[in-house]
Design an enzyme around this catalytic site. Structure first.
Site, short mmCIF file in Angstrom:
data_model
loop_
_atom_site.label_atom_id
_atom_site.label_comp_id
_atom_site.label_asym_id
_atom_site.label_seq_id
_atom_site.Cartn_x
_atom_site.Cartn_y
_atom_site.Cartn_z
CG ASP A 40 37.47 48.40 32.91
OD1 ASP A 40 36.78 48.72 33.86
OD2 ASP A 40 38.65 47.87 32.81
CE1 TYR A 75 46.67 45.35 33.87
CE2 TYR A 75 45.43 45.62 36.09
CZ TYR A 75 46.49 44.89 35.39
OH TYR A 75 46.78 43.72 35.83
#
Lengths: 647, 647
Positions: A311, A399
């Site tokens: 990420d 998330y």
């Protein structure tokens, strides 16, 4: 015109913000605008499809920074030159540029020809996400499923690398249905993957699965609303006891610098703790931040296998930083700091309230003792714990990562990662847990929904400089000994071992025999002669379990160990390599460490990975309660005595 | 006469306290007085040296308790008979007595003839500690060392067991010098151990070491005073959102009972959580408390080898409970509960403010999500974390144990142990760390003082009854699998294994392959068909490293594993056996478990040991900053969905 006014407003806001300078201050909006101007008025302007992928301060050398800081921040002649590092793409090439912001010039420039690509820009991601809605094939497919395309949101996911010898910049879109819910991720449209080529910004392929594709699950029960059970926090009269000058924070016995960039998000720099015994500020941490995250999902099926995200390198934690909401994300006594970065167009963008800073009255006891050994008296002494928390939240799609740095008056720095948000789920026709076969790769966690098993590995870059740059890494192991000439038969003792090279410091934790991991300064001793140091107190250990030769694991091979120590090298910052998108594992922590450099009494960097294995449960739906893990850096023989006490 | 007035006052206080009954309410002062009266007016009164070592509620059977609780607490006819268990000594014998408090009679009585002794009484400890000051030999010895005996405090330490075939009740006294300091434990008088026979209450032997005994260290710098850096916590307007009726606590979605006794200290009973989805209270924990602590010091020398304490069994955590101090031990919004127990004379004793209960506004985020997938909107939802903390502090000599039970609205129960107080130290003539040889058994942590290496193992008794008594213990292990027909090569999956017998459930943690440890109710499923359960989330693992055949380890053999699960048996409560003083390892958790009973779908008890290996450092002097460890019991597929949300 709109954009010009926006720049003007941001620029003016910035100019009127009273800020104390620090050589590691992030690029301000003026500087970002200046960079944009330098590049767009240079020969680079003629590059086709010029986009800005990375715009950050080119850090001055540590020596310069420390020299300026030690000269009482007053001598403007020694303030390190402001330089920037910029990565652009244009004409299908990646270019690395160093800019001198003092004289407004391009200092160096070269084309990067190695594997992997710079982070995707938000503009690219948004454009890719809109492509399906111009596709007749897509519209036809969803309408045949009885879905209204105006209620669909498609999200771009990075595609990873699976051994291809030639890669192109690409994303895969997964789509979700938001009719009757605001919980978009809870409504996955399965059996529909749209491959997008980023360079041409076109759909390459729409992959559908045939019969047997589970239908959309029901929207009922997917919305999340607070129970309303929680009172608002008590109304308190707060005397804030920290100061914030620009990016510099002073609180009790701590001073440090809080930076921000698009990749790492929050960065803590030049943290020093005041030693009232020595009457001096002592250096602890030169620079600390999240370096990379690795989030592999444990579903090898054709629609899911590629979900193995890096990420930080692919999207950026700063790029994913949210505007914090008072009384939800931070308590009433918080102060806020904005974040600035460059957009894909090179223009400054602001994240209002990207970071919050607050004193945390934990209700815990910092130390106490009740002494009954003095005749006629019972003496209780002690002190409540009060900490300073520096927080940001990065929401990467479904998330939400809550990232805390907690400073304690004991000299400890606690680093915490909280995971919350919405699971990635897969629709299923099954309605009962006992119908689920093992190969479905996760448990049934809501009606017609499988929560896919996955990991989170959040790797921290921790350039500790304990009382100076030259430090060593010490493993304190427990050794059981036979007692001789005693009614006792055994006891344990501590055997300390200094790691000689990077190989010695690469550790997989979990055994009971490792007592402490220490960073010590072998050149500085306490008055009693102990090595001055800080201990790494680790949390729940988890390392990646995937096979070493699996492609995602090759890209994130450093996640096989929680602890690494490397020789300091300004360019070694990103654990999975700088060009993480479609990377092939040729750069990064595991590669640098192969040189097996000496780390004895050297400027060294500690890397620690906070890991989670997450097999979801029903309580994770429709939104997860926060799951927290982390570590603590704790002074061990750093002070002459407990620093919580008066001298 | 004084005593009579004291009893009257306590009795009246108690009578005027409005309290709701619960079958597990601890003995109240009236009941303690009644027990004293029954025994002292019975044939037992004639026993020489009659002392009361243990006076506690004889728990009604679980069935009776649950029956009464489920009948809306109203039916007085089903309120279980109040009975008491009393252990007295007299005439050199230990007697176990069961008393019926309803008709005021002795129900049963027998002489205990096994190994070990009941806890020492405070009276015995105080009398033993005063003996040296009547000894000419002692006075002569200390005056020859130039010490003023009126500035000396001697503390009694239990002596353990080292293979002797016949034991007597005894303590060893170590002495400390309190001239010029209130930090008594920082001033150990080395080379002077006084052996006291408890039955005859006489000094048996004064053991001195000869030449080379290190002198008393300096008192300078030993006092501890707060730095004054911490502001008092902010002045807050608190609307307390829990109710306390007698020992019953109601807070948001939790209700539970807080008891207290001399041995365990705080006891949490019949904790249930409200499930708003099912609109019912659901059982989680029948009874939980500290069962035992094991604190072996790692110094086998003649003066230290015996320091291998079982604090709960030898002294008692309730006996060691301190009166909590507002704004040091508990925040301003705390409510307090007093503790009652019997003294060595059998009369009621009160510990004012033994327990505090408060809402903790942590500043943390219970859950959050920012959703950007809805066109034109950025939606952030979430909630702050608020917990309810139930706390006591046990100060066992030098060490202070902070014991927290934390209830979360997520359904989690967190259990924390904080260690603070003063180290046990050994004087040394050495002044520099590099002069210390390995055999000194700990590092130099202050001028002329060695901090002796030691462990703390705090073992919890956790009678979880997840939705009923019949539960199973499940190990969820991670298993790496080869991916077939996928660009991916590997993934992990979860393999669950139900522990069949006690042997299967005895675990030494620390490997990376154990994902979850679960207590499930195989008779209750969620609507989706998942087993209803709670997960044990463990903290930093530490087990005892001493050799299996070492005597202290034989007594605390259960500390070789962090996790045990046993079949429920009301009498199996104390991990090192009930008669822990001078025990020989013939009773306790490891012994009971040898029967290897079935634990599948049975009423089972989980035991978890929180462990610390402590090799001290300079920051631990003159008082330690709190070191915290613990565990969490977290609902996993217990609720249909995240209980933090509205239904």
């Amino acid at each position: 015109m709109d954009i010009l006014i926006k720049i003007l407003v941001i620029t003016l806001q910035f100019l009127f913000t009273k800020s104390q300078h620090h050589p590691l201050d992030p690029l301000n909006p003026n500087e970002i605008s200046q960079i944009h101007q330098i590049i767009t008025t240079s020969h680079l302007a003629s590059l086709p499809n010029l986009t800005f992928h990375f715009v950050d301060l080119e850090e001055p050398d540590k020596k310069q920074v420390l020299h300026w800081l030690s000269s009482n921040n007053q001598n403007h002649s020694t303030f390190p030159y402001r330089q920037a590092k910029v990565v652009i793409r244009g004409g299908g090439e990646t270019r690395e540029i160093i800019l001198d912001l003092t004289n407004g010039s391009i200092k160096s420039e070269h084309v990067y020809t190695g594997d992997g690509y710079p982070p995707l820009t938000l503009t690219e991601l948004l454009r890719a996400a809109r492509l399906p809605f111009k596709s007749l094939q897509f519209k036809d497919l969803v309408s045949r499923r009885g879905l209204n395309s105006s209620e669909i949101t498609c999200f771009p996911f990075t595609v990873g690398w699976f051994g291809e010898s030639i890669t192109r910049r690409a994303v895969k879109l997964s789509c979700f249905y938001r009719e009757r819910t605001t919980n978009v991720f809870s409504m996955p449209i399965e059996g529909l993957t749209i491959l997008v080529d980023i360079e041409s910004m076109q759909i390459t392929k729409i992959i559908t699965s045939g019969r047997g594709t589970p239908p959309l699950p029901e929207a009922e029960g997917t919305d999340f609303q607070s129970s309303g059970r929680t009172n608002p926090s008590p109304h308190c009269e707060i005397n804030r006891s920290f100061t914030m000058n620009g990016h510099n924070i002073n609180w009790k016995n701590w001073r440090f610098h809080v930076g921000f960039n698009a990749r790492a998000g929050m960065i803590i720099s030049t943290a020093s703790v005041f030693d009232s015994g020595r009457n001096e500020w002592r250096r602890v941490l030169y620079r600390g931040h999240v370096s990379e995250t690795f989030v592999p999902y444990m579903d090898p099926s054709s629609e899911w296998y590629y979900k193995t995200f890096l990420d930080v390198g692919e999207f950026g934690f700063g790029r994913s930083a949210v505007t914090l909401v008072g009384l939800t994300d931070c308590p009433g006594n918080a102060a806020y700091m904005d974040g600035y970065m460059a957009g894909g167009d090179g223009m400054p963008q602001k994240v209002p309230r990207a970071i919050c800073i607050f004193e945390q009255y934990t209700g815990d006891i910092a130390w106490r003792h009740t002494e009954v050994g003095i005749p006629g008296k019972v003496v209780t002494s002690g002190e409540q714990e009060v900490c300073l928390v520096v927080r940001m939240v990065a929401t990467v799609g479904n998330y939400d990562y809550i990232l805390d740095w907690v400073f304690k008056q004991s000299g400890s720095i606690k680093v915490r990662v909280g995971l919350t948000g919405v699971l990635e789920m897969k629709p299923t026709t099954e309605t009962k847990a006992n119908q689920i076969k093992e190969q479905i790769y996760g448990p049934l966690i809501a009606k017609n929904r499988i929560g896919i098993n996955h990991d989170h590995f959040i790797t921290y870059y921790l350039d500790l400089d304990i009382d100076g740059e030259h430090n060593s890494f010490v493993k304190a192991n427990l050794k059981v000994k036979k007692a001789k000439g005693s009614p006792r038969k055994s006891y344990w003792t501590v055997v300390k071992e200094s790691a000689k090279t990077e190989d010695d410091a690469r550790l997989r934790l979990g055994t009971n025999k490792v007592l402490d991991l220490l960073l010590v300064n072998p050149n500085r001793k306490t008055n009693l002669g102990n090595d001055v140091g800080y201990q790494l107190m680790t949390g729940q250990p988890a390392v990646s379990l995937m096979m070493d030769d699996d492609y995602p694991q090759i890209r994130a091979s450093y996640t096989k160990y929680q602890v690494w120590v490397t020789a300091y090298n300004k360019s070694e910052r990103w654990a999975a390599g700088f060009y993480a998108d479609r990377s092939t594992g040729k750069d990064g922590l595991a590669i640098w460490s192969k040189r097996n450099r000496s780390i004895v009494n050297k400027d060294i960097v500690l890397w620690y990975t906070v890991g989670f294995h997450h097999s979801p449960c029903q309580e994770d739906f429709p939104v997860m309660g926060t799951l927290t893990n982390g570590f603590e850096l704790r002074p061990v023989n750093f002070f002459e005595r407990n620093p919580l006490l008066k001298n």
